[in-house]
Scaffold this active site. Structure first.
Site, short mmCIF file in Angstrom:
data_model
loop_
_atom_site.label_atom_id
_atom_site.label_comp_id
_atom_site.label_asym_id
_atom_site.label_seq_id
_atom_site.Cartn_x
_atom_site.Cartn_y
_atom_site.Cartn_z
N ASP A 18 -17.34 -8.55 12.39
CA ASP A 18 -15.86 -8.33 12.48
C ASP A 18 -15.87 -8.44 14.09
O ASP A 18 -15.08 -9.63 14.62
CB ASP A 18 -15.16 -6.98 12.64
CG ASP A 18 -13.45 -7.40 12.69
OD1 ASP A 18 -13.17 -9.18 12.45
OD2 ASP A 18 -13.39 -6.66 13.20
N GLU B 290 -18.19 -11.78 7.32
CA GLU B 290 -18.48 -11.06 8.77
C GLU B 290 -19.48 -10.03 8.55
O GLU B 290 -20.13 -9.79 9.10
CB GLU B 290 -17.45 -10.29 8.67
CG GLU B 290 -15.83 -10.82 8.55
CD GLU B 290 -14.70 -10.13 9.32
OE1 GLU B 290 -13.62 -10.57 9.97
OE2 GLU B 290 -14.75 -8.99 8.44
#
EC number: 3.1.26.3
Length: 224
Positions: free
Chosen positions: A47, A119
């Site tokens: 992320d 992610e």
């Protein structure tokens, strides 16, 4: 450790050959699988890597833009829905390692599962080959979305709330009209309502998307 044929195919779609295949395997391991490390820590790292690369790309694309213009575009590009779209683009779901109940519940198609895995894969590439490799993959997979991100990328709910506040009205309400379908493929119908009586509704696979779609429909009618 060797990759299965399915994961080799995924690696080719990602255009990254893993020196440490275990990183890709861990990135695709959902918490429901059990018995081995899942992808949560990688998702946390990925992320941040994604955010850095997208922020750099937006600043480079528009050197004169201030934070107020860039931030909404950034949020659009890194949000869960976009990550899940990219995951579907490379058929990430085919490589996921899920527990039996999650698999039977349609986990390979769930937005949250796909977004987290995407992610985690970004983090796996970063740990395997460094930031430049991760940046190349992200910019390739997100290229069209970065180019298409509108200059005014405020989400529809924020835009509708600003419209109402500018006219001295209370914020819009979002009402769940119905929820149908199985858990792995639900359909939500949401109404966006203003205190003056204007209403528009929309249907989507998540409440959030349905709310934004309803807000966009209502705002379009008000400004049309």
């Amino acid at each position: 450790m060797k990759l299965s044929s399915a994961l080799k195919a995924l690696s080719e779609r990602l255009e990254h050959e893993f020196r440490d295949p275990s990183l890709l395997i861990r990135a695709l391991t959902h918490g429901s699988h059990g018995g081995e490390a899942d992808n949560q820590r990688l998702e946390f790292l990925g992320d941040r890597v994604l955010g850095l690369v997208i922020a750099e790309a937006l600043l480079e694309a528009d050197p004169r833009a201030d934070e107020g213009r860039i931030a909404p575009r950034f949020n659009t590009l890194v949000r869960r829905e976009t990550c899940a779209e990219v995951a579907r683009q490379v058929d990430l779901g085919a490589g996921l390692k899920l527990g039996r109940s999650e698999m039977l519940g349609g986990g390979r198609r769930k937005e949250a599962v796909l977004a987290d895995a995407m992610e985690a894969v970004i983090a796996a590439v970063y740990l395997d080959a460094g930031l430049d490799a991760a940046r190349r993959m992200i910019l390739r997979l997100w290229a069209g979305r970065i180019a298409a991100a509108p200059e005014d990328a405020r989400d529809a709910k924020s835009a509708l709330q600003e419209w109402a506040q500018a006219r001295g009205m209370t914020p819009p309400d979002y009402v769940l009209v119905s929820r149908e379908g199985p858990d792995h493929a639900p359909r939500f119908v949401i109404e966006a309502r203003l205190s003056t009586g204007e209403v528009e509704r929309a249907e989507a696979a998540t409440k959030r998307v349905a709310e934004h779609a309803a807000a966009a429909a209502l705002l379009g009618r008000l400004e049309g």
